[in-house]
Design a protein around this motif. Structure first.
Motif, PDB file in Angstrom:
ATOM      1  N   GLN A 121      52.971  12.691  41.272  1.00  9.42           N
ATOM      2  CA  GLN A 121      51.773  12.067  41.834  1.00  9.42           C
ATOM      3  C   GLN A 121      51.994  11.701  43.299  1.00  9.42           C
ATOM      4  N   HIS A 122      53.196  11.223  43.587  1.00  3.60           N
ATOM      5  CA  HIS A 122      53.507  10.872  44.975  1.00  3.60           C
ATOM      6  C   HIS A 122      53.498  12.108  45.860  1.00  3.60           C
ATOM      7  N   LYS A 146      49.930  13.175  46.452  1.00  8.11           N
ATOM      8  CA  LYS A 146      49.291  12.236  47.375  1.00  8.11           C
ATOM      9  C   LYS A 146      49.669  12.557  48.818  1.00  8.11           C
TER      10      LYS A 146
END
Length: 570
Positions: A228-229, A232
């Motif tokens: 997810q990082h 992002k």
């Protein structure tokens, strides 16, 4: 039953014979004695009174002033004092105070699992030293007084405080410096040198720098997972990215990303593509596929990166299709692709880019052939002769010459070293059109016949990474910085080609193309012009491999025009 030992030695009397009970006592039978645990460590009895150092009538404006004063006095005398207990007083319902003690206070509590004891250590010695600070007015954080509760230490002062974690902690200003240097990919060892240059009294160690960098990365990620990082970050910098999931699940398997500036360069210079996987870039051991190209100024740029879990044909096909989607005009597909001898990648390129010339890295081929030559032929003079003949096979200008040179090499080795010729024919000559100059000299590859550009990009990426213990986002950070640096250098090379012309190109011969083509192209044309005037004869190699006017086109002309230069060289 006779309990005596059933044998005796010469000179042994009955008094020397042991009964079974006696054997057990002295441990001469098979039974193992019960292990006796080693005695617990008892520290020497030491009492050093330092009460006079901390006995003061001074009134401190705030709690922090009191703590900083105590820390300074303790460090000057070789001790480390830290907060053991404190209370802010709440809303005035309790009495505010702060209790300070030696770093060796308290008692070591052993692990319940004895297997976890190995490799552990403790600094606890039950040091009784204690100080207490309290505000003079309850509920108001000001006018603090210090009281010595117990002023003795049960250990000697430290000879050096380097290695004591508490005194080596970074302050807020140093943390900001480390954060800035970490974002600029400064190695931790250089971070430490910078901190010590700014503050000669700094007691930080390299392990604390590594810990600070790790905490910084963790704070940036927050509650997000690593994937997810990463996504992002890709969205935040406006990357074009694609993901592929595991069949029947939401688990992301492969990730492909390309920088916006790299996409612009790819749409301008899509003609030659070099692909290669690199390893040891992340702690999960996921291969990183890097796709690079080259500009008209002979600069390498990274087109895209891809985490690819399995290096299978379908995985490479997916990556190539993602790469093709970056092009605004699908008619401008790459003309040449250069890889190593990865059979899955060869198959994938044939499916996704059927009209693209596929070249194999000549450097890797020669390296592999040399290794087999040392194995089968040896390292004597004859082996050098064999490798020289292999070079003539590869460099043969025509198909007929290639066949002649190969037959000569085959006849040299067929009697004793047939294993070597068998290896060359079955492993490499089946792909001769992809590396032998008799065929590659008719492909416009702009001098790119090896994957060295991709290998150089790998080296630059790993130099930034420094190790292979980072997560996926760390590898992306390095690739992002690498791409930005490449783009800056490429823009500078474009400007230099337009505004900074070498003196050797100031002659009228280059008037029509000077400032319109890169300095690299001008240099190639100049070398060809000089060669033509010195030796004569032309093999039209520059025209076929670079799209530039060859010697026969330059002969007899007073100047060169843009019409004679392929538009992809601009």
């Amino acid at each position: 039953m006779d309990n005596k030992v059933p044998y005796s030695l010469p000179g042994m009397t009955e008094s020397f014979l042991f009964h079974e009970s006696q054997l057990i006592e002295v441990g001469l039978n098979n039974a193992q004695p019960e292990e006796v645990p080693p005695p617990a460590f008892v520290p020497p009895c030491i009492s050093i009174d330092v009460s006079h150092l901390f006995t003061t009538d001074q009134i401190f404006p705030t709690r922090d002033d009191l703590i900083n004063w105590v820390h300074g006095i303790a460090i000057e005398n070789g001790y480390v004092v830290l907060i053991t207990k404190s209370d802010s007083g709440g809303n005035g319902s309790r009495k505010a105070y702060v209790m300070l003690g030696c770093e060796k206070h308290g008692k070591y509590v052993p692990y319940r699992d004895p297997d976890l004891v190995e490799g552990t250590r403790t600094q606890k010695t039950e040091c009784p030293f204690r100080l207490k600070g309290r505000p003079m007015k309850n509920g108001i954080d000001r006018d603090w007084r210090l009281k010595v509760m117990e002023g003795t230490h049960n250990h000697e002062p430290a000879r050096s405080l380097i290695g004591h974690n508490f005194v080596g902690r970074l302050n807020s200003e140093e943390k900001e410096q480390v954060e800035k240097m970490s974002k600029s990919w400064v190695p931790p060892r250089k971070m430490l040198l910078t901190l010590k240059e700014n503050n000669p009294l700094n007691l930080t160690t390299i392990s604390q720098i590594y810990g600070a960098c790790k905490r910084l990365r963790k704070s940036l990620r927050g509650s997000l997972t690593e994937m997810q990082h990463l996504l992002k970050k890709l969205d935040g910098d406006k990357y074009v990215h694609f993901e592929r999931h595991e069949p029947g699940s939401e688990v992301i398997r492969d990730v492909f990303w390309a920088h916006p500036n790299a996409i612009k360069l790819f749409n301008t210079f899509p003609y030659v593509v070099i692909m290669d996987c690199t390893y040891k870039t992340n702690k999960y051991k996921i291969p990183l596929l890097e796709i690079v190209g080259l500009t008209s100024t002979d600069k390498t740029y990274s087109i895209a990166f891809c985490y690819i879990v399995n290096e299978g044909t379908d995985d490479y096909v997916w990556a190539l299709e993602c790469m093709k989607s970056l092009l605004a005009d699908q008619a401008m597909l790459p003309k040449v692709i250069v890889t190593d001898r990865d059979l899955a990648l060869l198959s994938a390129a044939k499916q996704s880019l059927p009209n693209t010339s596929h070249l194999l890295c000549l450097w890797h081929i020669n390296k592999c052939v040399l290794a087999k030559c040392k194995l089968y032929v040896g390292t004597d003079d004859f082996a050098e002769l064999v490798m020289g003949k292999w070079g003539e096979v590869v460099d043969a200008a025509t198909v007929e010459e290639f066949e002649v040179q190969w037959m000569q090499l085959f006849n040299m080795c067929k009697d004793k070293y047939s294993n070597f010729t068998s290896y060359c024919s079955t492993t490499w000559l089946v792909h001769k059109e992809k590396f032998a100059k008799a065929w590659t000299n008719h492909v416009m590859h702009f001098g790119t016949t090896t994957s060295n550009r991709a290998e150089g990009a790998h080296a630059s990426l790993k130099k930034m990474l420094r190790d292979c213990k980072g997560d996926l986002a760390t590898s992306w950070d390095a690739s992002h910085s690498l791409t930005c640096n490449q783009h800056t250098e490429i823009l500078a090379s474009f400007e230099r080609s337009i505004h900074r012309i070498d003196h050797i190109f100031m002659f009228p011969f280059y008037t029509n193309i000077r400032g319109f083509v890169s300095n690299k192209c001008l240099q190639l044309i100049d070398d060809e012009h000089i060669r033509m005037k010195s030796y004569g004869g032309c093999d039209c190699l520059l025209r076929e491999t670079h799209g530039l006017p060859c010697g026969c086109e330059l002969a007899g002309h007073r100047s060169t025009t843009l019409l004679s230069i392929n538009s992809i060289c601009y």
